[in-house]
Enzyme design. Structure first.
Site, PDB file in Angstrom:
ATOM      1  N   LYS A  89      -5.977  29.611  27.938  1.00  0.00           N
ATOM      2  CA  LYS A  89      -5.126  29.354  28.433  1.00  0.00           C
ATOM      3  C   LYS A  89      -3.956  29.617  27.287  1.00  0.00           C
ATOM      4  CE  LYS A  89      -5.767  24.957  27.375  1.00  0.00           C
ATOM      5  NZ  LYS A  89      -7.130  24.905  27.711  1.00  0.00           N
TER       6      LYS A  89
ATOM      7  N   ARG B 275      -2.074  16.511  28.595  1.00  0.00           N
ATOM      8  CA  ARG B 275      -3.144  16.350  28.039  1.00  0.00           C
ATOM      9  C   ARG B 275      -4.074  15.295  29.108  1.00  0.00           C
ATOM     10  NH1 ARG B 275      -6.235  18.875  24.465  1.00  0.00           N
ATOM     11  NH2 ARG B 275      -4.666  19.943  23.277  1.00  0.00           N
TER      12      ARG B 275
ATOM     13  N   ARG C 281     -20.021  33.289  20.080  1.00  0.00           N
ATOM     14  CA  ARG C 281     -19.141  33.589  19.268  1.00  0.00           C
ATOM     15  C   ARG C 281     -20.239  33.480  17.917  1.00  0.00           C
ATOM     16  NH1 ARG C 281     -13.115  32.289  19.855  1.00  0.00           N
ATOM     17  NH2 ARG C 281     -13.718  30.618  18.618  1.00  0.00           N
TER      18      ARG C 281
ATOM     19  N   ARG D 160     -20.263  28.671  14.003  1.00  0.00           N
ATOM     20  CA  ARG D 160     -19.194  27.415  13.845  1.00  0.00           C
ATOM     21  C   ARG D 160     -19.843  26.072  14.638  1.00  0.00           C
ATOM     22  NH1 ARG D 160     -13.893  28.433  15.206  1.00  0.00           N
ATOM     23  NH2 ARG D 160     -13.836  26.037  14.581  1.00  0.00           N
TER      24      ARG D 160
ATOM     25  N   ARG E 208     -17.483  18.697  24.585  1.00  0.00           N
ATOM     26  CA  ARG E 208     -15.691  19.045  24.283  1.00  0.00           C
ATOM     27  C   ARG E 208     -15.808  19.252  25.600  1.00  0.00           C
ATOM     28  NH1 ARG E 208     -14.787  24.403  21.382  1.00  0.00           N
ATOM     29  NH2 ARG E 208     -12.302  23.899  22.330  1.00  0.00           N
TER      30      ARG E 208
END
Ligand SMILES: [Zn+2]
Length: 211
Positions: free
Chosen positions: A8, A83, A122, A154, A165
């Site tokens: 985004k 949101r 990642r 992470r 999420r």
């Protein structure tokens, strides 16, 4: 709008610059208010310092201030706001006061498994902070190609966290898809493939709404 990992922020930047309008993200607005020491910034910081979520009213007041600024008078692109449906309803009322309405809501469409593949692959360098991707950068070892530092994953990028999420997004933000589809202003764009191709698809989707 779109799930975490949909790109985004990147797309918003390209699209806003193509259209010569400001990209307005809640993250930027928060930082500007907090570092500028505004009353709203101080209020927001008091919640964040306690580890609480900043209430919708505070976020909305900041958005209202930002949309009143000179550079937003010929159009703007919102990134990360609204949101949830209640924020969307407040936004609609706010714009109505100014005789405005959103022209278009762009949804970046990415499958959950693709999001997991992007984010969970990642690896961050523990020395220089650079981010690598096990698949896209063809990482065979756990060392940074730039500085030789050890790479780690992470917590935010762990598959379990990413799946969580995505659930939160499904619960809170995905109802916005129906909300804006009902208003007839929702356009979905396939957000897989090279970044430039996604921007191209997005611009083609936007063009008919530019008037
Ligand atoms: Zn490094």
């Amino acid at each position: 709008m779109g799930p975490p990992g949909a790109g985004k922020g990147t797309q918003a930047q390209f699209i806003a610059s193509n259209l010569s309008i400001p990209k307005i993200s809640t993250g930027d607005i928060f930082r500007a208010n907090v570092s500028g020491g505004t009353d709203l910034g101080k209020l927001a910081k008091s919640y964040m310092d306690r580890g609480d979520l900043v209430p919708d009213e505070v976020t909305i007041a900041m958005v209202r201030d930002r949309l009143s600024e000179g550079d937003a008078q010929d159009g703007f692109l919102l990134d990360g706001f609204p949101r949830n449906v209640s924020q969307a309803e407040v936004l609609r009322k706010m714009l109505e006061e100014w005789d405005l309405a959103l022209d278009l809501v762009l949804e970046l469409v990415v499958e959950d498994d693709e999001v997991v593949r992007r984010l969970a692959g990642r690896r961050t360098c523990s020395q220089c902070g650079r981010i690598w991707h096990v698949e896209f950068d063809d990482k065979k070892d756990d060392l940074c190609d730039a500085c030789g530092g050890a790479l780690f994953q992470r917590d935010d990028d762990k598959e379990e966290t990413v799946r969580h999420r995505l659930e939160v997004y499904q619960e809170q933000t995905a109802p916005l898809v129906d909300f804006y589809a009902n208003e007839g202003i929702l356009v979905g764009v396939d957000a897989t493939g090279p970044v430039e191709e996604i921007t191209q698809r997005a611009m083609e989707a936007i063009r008919p709404y530019l008037g």
